[in-house]
Design an enzyme around this catalytic site. Structure first.
Site, short mmCIF file in Angstrom:
data_model
loop_
_atom_site.label_atom_id
_atom_site.label_comp_id
_atom_site.label_asym_id
_atom_site.label_seq_id
_atom_site.Cartn_x
_atom_site.Cartn_y
_atom_site.Cartn_z
N PRO A 235 42.56 76.88 32.35
CG PRO A 235 39.88 76.90 33.62
CD PRO A 235 40.65 77.30 32.29
CD GLU A 236 48.57 76.36 31.84
OE1 GLU A 236 49.38 76.56 32.31
OE2 GLU A 236 48.34 77.33 30.99
#
Ligand SMILES: [Zn+2]
Length: 301
Positions: free
Chosen positions: A12-13
């Protein structure tokens, strides 16, 4: 796992964490935590603190800082202690709000029961995530050293922070001390849009290309947030649904497929230890670029 072309990190960014933060911000503020259940605790720094200090806390706000989710807590009825629950989803972490009666999925390791009959559940297959309860002072220490948010930074500051650096531009985009929140997917997509080779030293880019990159980073992140992030592997939003931006990736994970701009085959190169997808025609290699990594051929018997 990381650093080999063809392997997806799917971590996840910024857009994925922003999506989860917005979902949680519409579901949690005002709710009180009534009970804490823990599964495996080997990834938690202080599981006892979660069990003893969270019950009785009211969730005041939910926000994102880089790739971190911050749940600000206030004491309720004088029983809890104020602080912030700092959550990093690691590689496969999911934070989902569910009715307490819903089936508990496998790999659920933290369950916070809320006063409205729902639960905030943390699920993490690989347990590289992080959940820690910190005071305001400790929060400042935990987040110190992270660079500015690319959605908040101005073009002039972006150019000043990156323009004098000799490091390769991809490495700088991934370095959370330079900018907070970018990871492999959005760095590659931004460099493709700005037509910049991932291995080009930042100091060689010059103001015009740096400004183009700044615009590309912001556009890509905003688009990805609009499409609720990219689900490559495990990412889910706070309702348990996947994102849709993976269908709009132009280079990431597309090795050997044609560039949508020029039809040249997308290639993959290892830069700063990470797979970097790029178009060799749209993103011309600087003289200092690494050679594309070749995978060992299978030996025929
Ligand atoms: Zn191209």
């Amino acid at each position: 796992m990381q650093g080999q072309c063809g392997m997806f990190s799917g971590m996840p960014e910024l857009p994925e964490v922003e999506t989860v933060a917005r979902d949680l911000a519409s579901a949690l503020p005002g709710r009180c935590i009534t009970a804490v259940w823990l599964g495996k605790t080997d990834f938690l720094a202080d599981p006892a603190a979660l069990q003893t200090q969270l019950p009785g806390c009211r969730i005041a706000a939910v926000r994102r800082y880089g790739k971190f989710l911050l749940l600000d807590l206030l004491p309720d009825n004088g029983t809890g202690r104020p602080g912030t629950l700092l959550v990093h989803l690691g590689m496969t972490g999911q934070l989902v709000v569910q009715p307490a009666a819903a089936v508990l999925p496998p790999h659920t390791h933290v369950v916070l029961t809320l006063d409205d009959g729902r639960q905030l559940r943390y699920t993490d297959v690989r347990r590289f995530g992080r959940i820690v309860l910190v005071s305001a002072g400790e929060l400042d220490v935990s987040l110190a050293g992270l660079g500015p948010d690319p959605l908040e930074i101005g073009q002039a500051e972006f150019c000043a922070r990156l323009g004098r650096r000799r490091a390769r531009i991809k490495a700088l985009l991934l370095d959370q001390r330079t900018l907070r929140g970018l990871g492999n997917i959005y760095a590659d997509e931004s460099l493709w849009r700005a037509r910049i080779h991932p291995a080009e030293p930042a100091a060689q880019l010059g103001p015009a290309r740096l400004k183009r990159l700044c615009r590309a980073v912001r556009q890509i992140l905003r688009e990805a947030i609009r499409w609720r992030g990219s689900s490559i592997a495990n990412y889910r939003d706070a309702t348990g649904a996947p994102g849709a931006y993976q269908r709009r990736h132009r280079v990431y994970g597309r090795e050997g497929k044609p560039c949508v701009r020029c039809r040249t085959k997308i290639r993959c190169l290892v830069v700063a230890g990470r797979s970097s997808y790029y178009c060799p025609r749209c993103q011309r290699a600087p003289k200092s670029a690494l050679r594309p990594v070749r995978r060992p051929r299978q030996i025929a018997h």
